[in-house]
Scaffold this active site. Sequence first.
Site: not given
Length: 725
Positions: A472, A483, A497
């Site tokens: 999460s 990224d 998740k």
Amino acid sequence: MKFKAPAFLMALALVAPLALAAKADSPALPAAATADQVTTSKLVYGLLSDSRYAYRPRALDEATSKDVFKRYLETLDGGKQYFTQADVARFAPFEANISSAIRGGELEPAFQVFAVYKQRVGERVAYARKLLKQEPDFTTDERFEYDRKKVPWAASSAELDELWRKSVKNDWLRLKLAGKKPDDIRKTLDKRYATLEKSVNELKGEDVFQFFMNSYTSAVDPHTDYFTPRTAENFNQAMSLSLEGIGAQLQRQDDVVVIREIIAGGPAAVDGTLKPGDRIVGVGQGKSGLVEDVIGWRIDDVVAKIRGAKDTQVKLEFIPAAEGADGKHHTLVLTRQKVRLAEQAAKGETMTIPAANGEPARKIGVIKLPTFYQDFEGRRRNAADYASATRDVAKLLAGFKNDKLDGVVLDLRNNGGGSLDEAIELTGLFIEQGPVVQVRESGGRVTVNSDRNQGVAWDGPLAVLINRGSASASEIFAGAIQDYGRGLVIGETSFGKGTVQNIVDLDRWPSGETQRFGQVKLTIAQFFRISGSSTQHKGVVPDLAFPASVDATEFGESTYDNALPWTRIAAVPHTQYGNFAPLLPKLETRHDTRIATDKEFQWWNEDVQQFRTEAAKKYISLNEATRRAERERQDTQRKERQVQRKELGLALDPLADDSSDDGLTGNERDIVKDAAREKAAEKRPDPLLRESASILADAVNLLANDRPLSAQVLPQSTGAGRWAD
């Protein structure tokens, strides 16, 4: 009335606790829901069936009703060791009427099913205790198959008898291998089985109601949960890392609540009277309040008496551990205060990676973050000292910066999530302003959540360590760092998740009411990385992978039968601080070379493979000679490793002298010794963390010594910081 959701969103931890609270003298279990529970059932139905609230609402049709029924039976008897096929067939009318039961709050059948469960537990326990009269025969080649998820319900009581016979035989064998004598084994197991029955008998109507409501919520979504008012209080305290009380960790043993640990800085620690192992036998309110005898109470009820508003007083009657169970009763009055649960807060340390191959030694800072915590109420009040993962990490980074460390490893292993706001703000400590995560609501609207704070707390080399238990909010942070090309992600593929939950207070609907209906942790959105990819199912894949310690088919989002599928949306523009692809082959070569001679890493890998091999069998031998040989192999291996540690000059394992299995359950062990063992386990050598720091040191050295490579990996125009010296 249209419900307005609270402003904060949460990428919450994976598992919510169940409230199991009742006194020993509690009345008989009710046969039907209370008026408040009827109202709660209707409110929960309204939430989960309406797309204005739920990200993926599910109609309460025939298919859903069957699913809820299946999950309720699994909640009560997940190991299929109590109910028979005949019992389940008797429940069929309830299965057909679940939809109307939930809509109208007509929950009598749920209590009736639980009553049968309670009866079956009593029958099974009676049979297990009867088996203790005679020691089992351990010379046969029987085996106990403990994985019963996919087996059918037992065809008869005789089939359950056989299952329990093998289970009791395994319990006895574990204690025998640990050196216990037959009479001690009988006494231990008889008490264990009696305690099992007692724990079920002590459950109250609110517990049964929560079991059933969570069977409904989990049928809609694996991360949607119902909390009773007491469970909600415990959940919110865990998220805020604080509570108002005396500052002691408690544990029930037999019929008494015992102090397991004194929390530093709390009233009990400041006073100094109470010690680990002391037994609390009575609690009163105020300095002159009547003390209630709490022997035999469930621990949650005792805790509820001890906790209270800041600056109020609580009177404790206790027996010091040193005086034994029948010792003199002592009385102590403490003033409750707000206690910070520092054990789950971010912690920092420094590791030195020694010089090698002509490259200098590097000092790497390590931050262990167990959860993305935040005191939501404190933040709403704009309190100056509210608990925040980002604030705590920022302080640690400032110290690392002052000490001129060469890099930082952020350890997110087994961090199951927490506050979405904290994940965003924590990312902002390492990047300039920019997007962090995309959130798509049920209607399809996508919102980009960004870090809007100028500047960074750490602009130097960074690595993020994750494993299958990282979920999460951990995945939001690790995905954003990856990224942006801001740091290396190391370890195992994360949990997967990719959904966002919100806490919905059911008492907001009937305006002005006190806390009666509880809360729902509701899935309201799905998050996506700024690259457009979802972490749902697939998780975050590390740049450099360690061997998987857990099989993805056994643990992770993909194991839920009703989890959302993976998908992607459009990417959003963001800065590219670096591209580590050209660097990774060199790092992998160094990593492989290093672990080829790293005994601790090899031992860890061996243990993981052995564990996975044993777990894949899903059974255990009941032959004493076979089990004893395996135990001796493990004991010998542990001792040999400790000898090698001494010879190689490695840190010793503080648990090397522990037996591989004492045959006891947690509440059967000496609480003080067990707590000390738990603390010692935190100091065991951690080859994965050390190797992660070594990989980061490799990256620093490679980029410092190879300017063309550095130019490829860290384009200077991006403001990549101090990655290269």
